[in-house]
Design a protein around this motif. Structure first.
Motif, PDB file in Angstrom:
ATOM      1  N   PRO A  15     -34.167  45.587 -28.203  1.00 15.66           N
ATOM      2  CA  PRO A  15     -33.335  44.425 -28.574  1.00 15.66           C
ATOM      3  C   PRO A  15     -33.749  43.329 -27.533  1.00 15.66           C
ATOM      4  O   PRO A  15     -34.158  43.461 -26.388  1.00 15.66           O
ATOM      5  CB  PRO A  15     -31.615  44.568 -28.666  1.00 15.66           C
ATOM      6  N   ALA A  16     -33.466  41.969 -28.005  1.00 14.82           N
ATOM      7  CA  ALA A  16     -33.922  40.984 -27.064  1.00 14.82           C
ATOM      8  C   ALA A  16     -33.031  40.636 -25.903  1.00 14.82           C
ATOM      9  O   ALA A  16     -33.683  40.321 -25.018  1.00 14.82           O
ATOM     10  CB  ALA A  16     -34.011  39.552 -28.031  1.00 14.82           C
ATOM     11  N   PHE A  17     -31.613  41.169 -26.103  1.00 18.22           N
ATOM     12  CA  PHE A  17     -30.681  41.102 -24.804  1.00 18.22           C
ATOM     13  C   PHE A  17     -30.791  41.966 -23.830  1.00 18.22           C
ATOM     14  O   PHE A  17     -30.314  41.931 -22.609  1.00 18.22           O
ATOM     15  CB  PHE A  17     -29.244  40.899 -25.312  1.00 18.22           C
ATOM     16  N   ILE A  18     -31.684  42.892 -23.926  1.00 20.38           N
ATOM     17  CA  ILE A  18     -31.994  44.048 -23.005  1.00 20.38           C
ATOM     18  C   ILE A  18     -33.106  43.294 -22.050  1.00 20.38           C
ATOM     19  O   ILE A  18     -34.311  43.258 -22.736  1.00 20.38           O
ATOM     20  CB  ILE A  18     -32.322  45.422 -23.435  1.00 20.38           C
ATOM     21  N   THR A  19     -33.004  43.171 -20.816  1.00 25.95           N
ATOM     22  CA  THR A  19     -33.939  42.558 -19.948  1.00 25.95           C
ATOM     23  C   THR A  19     -34.619  43.750 -19.290  1.00 25.95           C
ATOM     24  O   THR A  19     -34.060  44.615 -18.762  1.00 25.95           O
ATOM     25  CB  THR A  19     -33.663  41.517 -18.974  1.00 25.95           C
ATOM     26  N   ALA A  20     -35.823  43.478 -18.610  1.00 27.38           N
ATOM     27  CA  ALA A  20     -36.487  44.231 -17.858  1.00 27.38           C
ATOM     28  C   ALA A  20     -36.152  44.188 -16.400  1.00 27.38           C
ATOM     29  O   ALA A  20     -35.558  43.038 -16.060  1.00 27.38           O
ATOM     30  CB  ALA A  20     -37.885  44.242 -17.886  1.00 27.38           C
ATOM     31  N   PRO A  21     -36.096  45.263 -15.610  1.00 30.46           N
ATOM     32  CA  PRO A  21     -35.493  45.123 -14.183  1.00 30.46           C
ATOM     33  C   PRO A  21     -36.458  43.856 -13.479  1.00 30.46           C
ATOM     34  O   PRO A  21     -37.613  43.565 -13.626  1.00 30.46           O
ATOM     35  CB  PRO A  21     -36.099  46.275 -13.584  1.00 30.46           C
ATOM     36  N   GLY A  22     -35.612  43.125 -12.889  1.00 33.50           N
ATOM     37  CA  GLY A  22     -36.058  41.781 -12.125  1.00 33.50           C
ATOM     38  C   GLY A  22     -36.348  40.775 -12.896  1.00 33.50           C
ATOM     39  O   GLY A  22     -36.766  39.608 -12.342  1.00 33.50           O
ATOM     40  N   LEU A  27     -29.098  35.902 -21.657  1.00 34.57           N
ATOM     41  CA  LEU A  27     -27.831  36.070 -22.387  1.00 34.57           C
ATOM     42  C   LEU A  27     -26.821  36.039 -21.614  1.00 34.57           C
ATOM     43  O   LEU A  27     -25.719  35.340 -21.869  1.00 34.57           O
ATOM     44  CB  LEU A  27     -27.828  37.408 -23.114  1.00 34.57           C
ATOM     45  N   MET A  28     -26.582  36.502 -20.465  1.00 30.58           N
ATOM     46  CA  MET A  28     -25.478  36.337 -19.343  1.00 30.58           C
ATOM     47  C   MET A  28     -25.165  35.027 -18.892  1.00 30.58           C
ATOM     48  O   MET A  28     -24.201  34.463 -18.791  1.00 30.58           O
ATOM     49  CB  MET A  28     -25.750  37.158 -18.231  1.00 30.58           C
ATOM     50  N   ILE A  29     -26.353  34.272 -18.753  1.00 30.00           N
ATOM     51  CA  ILE A  29     -26.358  32.895 -18.245  1.00 30.00           C
ATOM     52  C   ILE A  29     -25.757  31.830 -19.540  1.00 30.00           C
ATOM     53  O   ILE A  29     -24.749  31.273 -19.157  1.00 30.00           O
ATOM     54  CB  ILE A  29     -27.585  32.335 -17.663  1.00 30.00           C
ATOM     55  N   ALA A  30     -26.198  32.248 -20.646  1.00 31.78           N
ATOM     56  CA  ALA A  30     -25.662  31.514 -21.753  1.00 31.78           C
ATOM     57  C   ALA A  30     -24.311  31.791 -21.981  1.00 31.78           C
ATOM     58  O   ALA A  30     -23.418  30.839 -22.314  1.00 31.78           O
ATOM     59  CB  ALA A  30     -26.486  31.726 -23.023  1.00 31.78           C
ATOM     60  N   MET A  31     -23.694  32.924 -21.940  1.00 36.77           N
ATOM     61  CA  MET A  31     -22.388  33.208 -21.981  1.00 36.77           C
ATOM     62  C   MET A  31     -21.564  32.769 -20.675  1.00 36.77           C
ATOM     63  O   MET A  31     -20.246  32.407 -21.135  1.00 36.77           O
ATOM     64  CB  MET A  31     -22.044  34.911 -22.056  1.00 36.77           C
ATOM     65  N   GLY A  32     -22.097  32.731 -19.738  1.00 40.76           N
ATOM     66  CA  GLY A  32     -21.492  32.306 -18.617  1.00 40.76           C
ATOM     67  C   GLY A  32     -20.970  30.688 -18.841  1.00 40.76           C
ATOM     68  O   GLY A  32     -19.976  30.131 -18.630  1.00 40.76           O
ATOM     69  N   PHE A  34     -20.939  29.032 -21.769  1.00 38.32           N
ATOM     70  CA  PHE A  34     -20.238  29.023 -22.993  1.00 38.32           C
ATOM     71  C   PHE A  34     -18.699  29.265 -22.284  1.00 38.32           C
ATOM     72  O   PHE A  34     -17.778  28.603 -22.755  1.00 38.32           O
ATOM     73  CB  PHE A  34     -20.551  30.115 -23.862  1.00 38.32           C
ATOM     74  N   LEU A  35     -18.601  30.316 -21.628  1.00 37.64           N
ATOM     75  CA  LEU A  35     -17.059  30.808 -21.277  1.00 37.64           C
ATOM     76  C   LEU A  35     -16.591  29.416 -20.295  1.00 37.64           C
ATOM     77  O   LEU A  35     -15.425  29.097 -20.165  1.00 37.64           O
ATOM     78  CB  LEU A  35     -17.071  31.706 -20.395  1.00 37.64           C
ATOM     79  N   LEU A  36     -17.296  29.019 -19.457  1.00 39.16           N
ATOM     80  CA  LEU A  36     -17.127  27.626 -18.714  1.00 39.16           C
ATOM     81  C   LEU A  36     -16.808  26.649 -19.404  1.00 39.16           C
ATOM     82  O   LEU A  36     -15.524  26.019 -19.303  1.00 39.16           O
ATOM     83  CB  LEU A  36     -18.307  27.412 -17.504  1.00 39.16           C
ATOM     84  N   LEU A  37     -17.540  26.451 -20.451  1.00 41.55           N
ATOM     85  CA  LEU A  37     -17.069  25.041 -21.182  1.00 41.55           C
ATOM     86  C   LEU A  37     -16.097  25.484 -21.897  1.00 41.55           C
ATOM     87  O   LEU A  37     -15.041  24.633 -22.349  1.00 41.55           O
ATOM     88  CB  LEU A  37     -18.100  24.831 -22.234  1.00 41.55           C
ATOM     89  N   PHE A  38     -15.814  26.764 -22.627  1.00 43.05           N
ATOM     90  CA  PHE A  38     -14.515  27.108 -23.397  1.00 43.05           C
ATOM     91  C   PHE A  38     -13.371  26.860 -22.432  1.00 43.05           C
ATOM     92  O   PHE A  38     -12.327  26.416 -22.864  1.00 43.05           O
ATOM     93  CB  PHE A  38     -14.835  28.512 -23.951  1.00 43.05           C
TER      94      PHE A  38
END
Length: 138
Positions: A15-22, A27-32, A34-38
């Motif tokens: 899936p696209a949300f799984i990143t390779a090491p490094g 997705l974590m940056i976008a959700m962070g 979104f959480l800050l704005l919310f």
């Protein structure tokens, strides 16, 4: 430990949300963000809702009492103060002092007119004459 992983167990399609090491986890940056704005939006909504009775108050005394009730509600976390402030702000408190002042002014005018008419007719007042306290003769 001689067992190896079956070649069909590892998939080449992840899936696209799984990143390779490094790599950067977008997705974590976008959700962070979104959480800050919310959290910021909910805080602004809460403060605007909390200040609603202050904006609805009609006169100065009503505004002061509503503000005090709002502060009590905010610092004590007792919602009954906010509800009381909202109810107080929604109720129009009738102006009682202005009509009483007008009645007193009209009564003074009537009394002054009656006194002038008596003086013009040469009549003496029926009651005792009351001298003003700050008279020039004293």
């Amino acid at each position: 430990m001689g067992q190896s992983v079956h070649p069909a167990a590892a998939s080449t399609h992840l899936p696209a949300f799984i990143t390779a090491p490094g790599e950067t986890d977008w997705l974590m940056i976008a959700m962070g963000m979104f959480l800050l704005l919310f959290v910021l939006a909910v805080g602004i909504l809460y403060l605007r809702l909390h200040a609603l009775p202050d904006r609805l108050a009609h006169n100065k005394v009503q505004l002061e009492v509503t503000c005090v009730l709002g502060l009590l509600a905010m610092f004590t976390h007792m919602h009954i103060f906010w509800i009381a402030g909202l109810l107080l702000a929604l109720i129009d408190i009738p102006d009682v002092i202005t009509p009483i002042k007008r009645i007193a002014g009209a009564t003074e005018k009537i009394a002054d007119r009656a006194e002038v008419e008596r003086e013009e007719l040469g009549e003496r007042p029926s009651g005792p004459v009351i001298e003003p306290r700050n008279s020039a003769a004293a």
